[in-house]
Scaffold this motif. Structure first.
Motif, short mmCIF file in Angstrom:
data_model
loop_
_atom_site.label_atom_id
_atom_site.label_comp_id
_atom_site.label_asym_id
_atom_site.label_seq_id
_atom_site.Cartn_x
_atom_site.Cartn_y
_atom_site.Cartn_z
N PRO A 79 0.80 -1.24 0.00
CA PRO A 79 0.00 0.00 0.00
C PRO A 79 0.83 1.28 0.00
O PRO A 79 0.33 2.33 -0.40
CB PRO A 79 -0.84 -0.11 1.27
CG PRO A 79 -0.11 -1.07 2.15
CD PRO A 79 0.58 -2.03 1.23
N TYR A 80 2.09 1.20 0.44
CA TYR A 80 2.91 2.40 0.53
C TYR A 80 4.22 2.20 -0.22
O TYR A 80 4.72 1.08 -0.38
CB TYR A 80 3.24 2.72 2.00
CG TYR A 80 2.07 2.64 2.94
CD1 TYR A 80 0.83 3.21 2.59
CD2 TYR A 80 2.17 1.99 4.17
CE1 TYR A 80 -0.25 3.12 3.45
CE2 TYR A 80 1.08 1.90 5.03
CZ TYR A 80 -0.13 2.47 4.66
OH TYR A 80 -1.21 2.37 5.50
N VAL A 81 4.77 3.33 -0.68
CA VAL A 81 6.09 3.31 -1.30
C VAL A 81 6.93 4.41 -0.68
O VAL A 81 6.46 5.54 -0.51
CB VAL A 81 6.01 3.48 -2.83
CG1 VAL A 81 5.35 4.79 -3.24
CG2 VAL A 81 7.38 3.36 -3.48
N ALA A 82 8.15 4.06 -0.30
CA ALA A 82 9.10 5.04 0.23
C ALA A 82 10.10 5.36 -0.87
O ALA A 82 10.80 4.47 -1.36
CB ALA A 82 9.82 4.49 1.45
N PHE A 83 10.16 6.62 -1.27
CA PHE A 83 11.13 7.02 -2.28
C PHE A 83 12.48 7.25 -1.62
O PHE A 83 12.58 7.81 -0.52
CB PHE A 83 10.66 8.28 -3.00
CG PHE A 83 9.44 8.06 -3.87
CD1 PHE A 83 9.45 7.04 -4.81
CD2 PHE A 83 8.32 8.83 -3.73
CE1 PHE A 83 8.33 6.82 -5.62
CE2 PHE A 83 7.20 8.62 -4.52
CZ PHE A 83 7.20 7.61 -5.47
N CYS A 84 13.51 6.80 -2.29
CA CYS A 84 14.86 6.91 -1.77
C CYS A 84 15.78 7.21 -2.94
O CYS A 84 15.71 6.54 -3.98
CB CYS A 84 15.26 5.61 -1.09
SG CYS A 84 16.91 5.59 -0.36
N THR A 96 10.33 10.93 1.44
CA THR A 96 8.87 10.81 1.57
C THR A 96 8.37 9.39 1.34
O THR A 96 8.79 8.71 0.40
CB THR A 96 8.17 11.76 0.58
OG1 THR A 96 8.51 13.12 0.94
CG2 THR A 96 6.68 11.61 0.61
N MET A 97 7.45 8.96 2.21
CA MET A 97 6.66 7.75 1.98
C MET A 97 5.28 8.19 1.53
O MET A 97 4.71 9.13 2.11
CB MET A 97 6.56 6.90 3.24
CG MET A 97 5.83 5.56 3.01
SD MET A 97 5.75 4.53 4.53
CE MET A 97 7.46 4.03 4.69
N ILE A 98 4.75 7.54 0.53
CA ILE A 98 3.48 7.97 -0.06
C ILE A 98 2.54 6.79 -0.20
O ILE A 98 2.96 5.65 -0.43
CB ILE A 98 3.73 8.66 -1.43
CG1 ILE A 98 2.44 9.26 -1.99
CG2 ILE A 98 4.34 7.68 -2.43
CD1 ILE A 98 2.68 10.23 -3.13
N ARG A 99 1.27 7.08 -0.03
CA ARG A 99 0.23 6.07 -0.22
C ARG A 99 0.09 5.82 -1.73
O ARG A 99 -0.20 6.74 -2.50
CB ARG A 99 -1.09 6.58 0.37
CG ARG A 99 -2.17 5.54 0.54
CD ARG A 99 -3.42 6.16 1.17
NE ARG A 99 -3.18 6.75 2.48
CZ ARG A 99 -3.22 6.09 3.62
NH1 ARG A 99 -3.51 4.80 3.62
NH2 ARG A 99 -2.99 6.71 4.77
#
Length: 297
Positions: free
Chosen positions: A80-85, A155-158
């Motif tokens: 459900p979530y993705v953390a951009f790095c 940022t982590m985003i839904r």
């Protein structure tokens, strides 16, 4: 974390920095699955990752697509979530868990942006005060200062919210590409917040063309203004931004690039709701005074 969050990393010709970042990200006590979007690197980055980090999914792209690579990676995300790095940022122990917990708890929240400490001194990023003391008014339930802008690598985003607004605009490529995404999230009724306890370290890469990046940053900021702000606000902020930029060929090129796309801007112009514009107006004073927003690269 494997059921909740996927980490998406983008890279281009930064093999050594990427290797250091992946060593740190895969060793976290709350490590999450990683998708690497390699933007057509010619330095063997993708081969290195497949050899040294078999647990990382590698998405090989034929050329440098900039932030669009994140869109393609998110297409493969099933959590459900993705953390951009980025290849020069590292989420610290517990940060992924804390951000996911916040998103679990607040279904109206689209993003959690963390506190950035800049290596090697680990001083706070100069933009931090704008986030910590954001004057944007949010609902009473907000679990941190309300934002109208994010920094992708922090940022982590839904995923549902990201897909709903179409992700990053491909034309922007890279450099301030998050501004338009954030405004579209806000216009769609999503909320964004900053958290002190979600910590990410950033070791700014030396492998970059600073002047070209500045050019893209100015161009993309102008596009965002013209695409989403009322005419008066767009004109005022455009003048403020150009006054703060060096009077050189890169600024001229940025304006020329932005102006050449006027037909595209007109076709895609969608002014944000009044409540979002009120928040943007509240932010202007701190943005004008901010030394972190000077286009001086």
């Amino acid at each position: 974390m494997t059921d909740r969050t996927t980490v998406v990393v983008i890279t281009h010709n930064r093999r050594d920095e990427l290797e250091r970042t992946l060593h740190a990200m895969t060793a976290l006590p709350d490590a999450a699955p990683i998708i690497l979007a390699d933007n057509g690197s010619g330095d063997g980055s993708a081969d290195m990752v497949e050899a040294e980090f078999p647990e990382v999914t590698v998405l090989r792209l034929p050329r440098n697509l900039g932030a669009t690579a994140r869109n393609l990676a998110v297409e493969r995300v099933t959590t459900p979530y993705v953390a951009f790095c980025d290849d020069d940022t590292v989420w610290q122990p517990g940060a992924l868990t804390t951000a996911a917990d916040v998103l679990d708890r607040y279904p109206g929240l689209a993003t959690v942006t963390g506190r950035c400490l800049v290596a090697p001194s680990l001083a706070e990023d100069p933009l931090t005060p704008e986030l910590r003391y954001s004057p944007v008014v949010g609902p009473d339930w907000m679990p941190g200062p309300t934002l109208l802008g994010i920094m992708a690598g922090l940022t982590m985003i839904r995923c549902r919210a990201f897909r709903e607004v179409g992700g990053f605009e491909p034309r922007m490529w890279l450099g301030g590409e998050e501004e338009l995404l954030a405004l579209d999230l806000a216009a769609a009724g999503w909320w964004m917040c900053w958290r002190e306890d979600v910590v990410i370290h950033h070791r700014p890469s030396q492998v970059r063309d600073a002047r070209r990046r500045r050019q893209l940053g100015i161009r993309n900021t102008l596009w965002t203004l013209w695409l989403r702000r009322p005419v008066r606000s767009a004109l005022r902020r455009s003048v403020q931004i150009l006054r703060s930029a060096p009077a050189d060929r890169y600024t001229v090129l940025a304006v020329a690039e932005a102006a050449r796309s006027a037909p595209w801007v007109v076709r895609n112009r969608a002014v944000v709701p009044a409540a979002v514009e009120a928040g943007l107006l509240a932010l202007e004073d701190s943005q004008v005074r901010s030394t972190a927003r000077r286009y001086v690269g």
